[in-house]
Design an enzyme around this catalytic site. Structure first.
Site, PDB file in Angstrom:
ATOM      1  N   TYR A   1       0.862  -1.260   0.128  1.00  0.00           N
ATOM      2  CA  TYR A   1      -0.064  -0.189  -0.006  1.00  0.00           C
ATOM      3  C   TYR A   1       0.713   1.291  -0.054  1.00  0.00           C
ATOM      4  CZ  TYR A   1      -3.973  -3.005   1.294  1.00  0.00           C
ATOM      5  OH  TYR A   1      -4.841  -4.096   1.512  1.00  0.00           O
TER       6      TYR A   1
ATOM      7  N   SER B   1     -13.483  -3.462   1.895  1.00  0.00           N
ATOM      8  CA  SER B   1     -14.406  -2.692   1.154  1.00  0.00           C
ATOM      9  C   SER B   1     -15.815  -2.896   1.561  1.00  0.00           C
ATOM     10  CB  SER B   1     -14.350  -3.210  -0.392  1.00  0.00           C
ATOM     11  OG  SER B   1     -13.095  -2.460  -0.890  1.00  0.00           O
TER      12      SER B   1
END
Length: 317
Positions: A51, A199
């Site tokens: 990330y 998510s």
């Protein structure tokens, strides 16, 4: 303090909602948001060695942000990070790569051990038994405490668990991404493994804040996802409108209703909605105060049954 939930059978206890940090830019607002999360009782923080600020073409660096933010407050945080995916290579899970990756993550995070260490994606070229065996050795060495898998199929989870207990599986799960209900969740329930949905708000669509395609900035990665495009967008927006209507009746937001639904699916489920902003974090935490009746759950199932989302989860970026 926030309610706590247990992941797996090895003793890991975390806040019922965590914080996903993948899209956090490396700036002071992100640090303030993580500090605010700690102040509010959030203990679970999710990152990965891959990330970074993807919009700037940066892969890596997010662990350093998280490490800087928790400095001096390490005992308040459960740090989950991942190895096994690079920008230029496919999934990796061989022993040499794992040993190199864990030391790099410990250095980037500035910590002595990682609480929950996930394999980011299964490596088709390395037997899962070999990967988990290496991770088990890292547990013995004290470099990691618990082992996790990310986006792993049911058969692989079962094989991994025979080598060393798997504490959690991280995968996409929300009102419009329910594929894991078919095979993965039954195995997790059987083996006592926690589920960490990423998510959980459908990449922001389930918040009700996105009304048109033009609401997405020009550099927003979601513009490339099928569910945000053309006829798919219109169909999915209709579903979100129904969720918003029910949320209004409940006196909560669409995001809170969506998270409350996930939390109702089992005591072993700990969603990790990602946000850069403290006000959104506070809104998400409000989901813990939303109680869904049997009638509410039936109505949610009616307006957002499994498979309702138009378009595939991923597209070419």
């Amino acid at each position: 303090m926030l309610a706590k939930r247990k992941l797996g059978n090895e003793g890991l206890e975390v806040s019922a909602l965590g914080l996903g940090t993948m899209l956090m830019p490396d700036n002071e607002e992100s640090v303030r948001t993580i500090h605010g999360a700690l102040d509010l009782g959030v203990t679970m923080f999710d990152t990965a060695d891959l990330y970074g600020d993807f919009l700037l073409g940066q892969f890596g660096g997010n662990e350093k942000l998280v490490g800087r933010a928790i400095k001096g407050r390490r005992d308040e945080a459960i740090i989950a990070t991942k190895f096994g995916v690079t920008h230029s290579q496919g999934p990796k899970g061989d022993p040499a790569y794992i040993k190199k990756s864990v030391d790099a993550s410990l250095y980037s995070l500035g910590i002595d051990y990682i609480d929950l260490y996930y394999q980011h994606r299964p490596d088709p070229n390395t037997p899962i038994e070999e990967t988990i065996g290496t991770l088990a050795d890292l547990v013995k060495q004290g470099k990691i405490r618990y082992i996790g898998l990310s986006e792993a199929p049911a058969d692989l989870i079962r094989r991994a668990h025979t080598v060393h207990p798997i504490t959690a599986v991280e995968t996409e799960y929300s009102l419009w991404s329910r594929e894991v209900e078919d095979e993965v969740i039954p195995v997790l329930n059987e083996l006592g493994i926690g589920l960490v949905p990423y998510s959980p708000l459908g990449r922001g669509f389930l918040t009700g804040q996105i009304k048109t395609f033009e609401d997405l900035p020009l550099d927003d990665y979601r513009r490339h996802f099928p569910r945000f495009q053309g006829e798919n967008f219109a169909k999915n927006l209709n579903v979100v409108s129904l969720i918003e209507d029910l949320a209004h009746q409940k006196g909560c937001t669409a995001a809170q209703l969506s998270l409350a639904w996930l939390l109702s699916r089992g005591e072993h489920i700990v969603p990790i909605p990602g946000t850069k902003h403290l006000d959104r974090l506070k809104e998400n935490i409000g989901a813990l105060d939303v109680t869904l009746s049997a009638g509410d759950l039936e109505e949610i199932e009616r307006i957002s049954p499994k498979g309702i989302a138009a378009g595939s989860r991923f597209g070419a970026i």
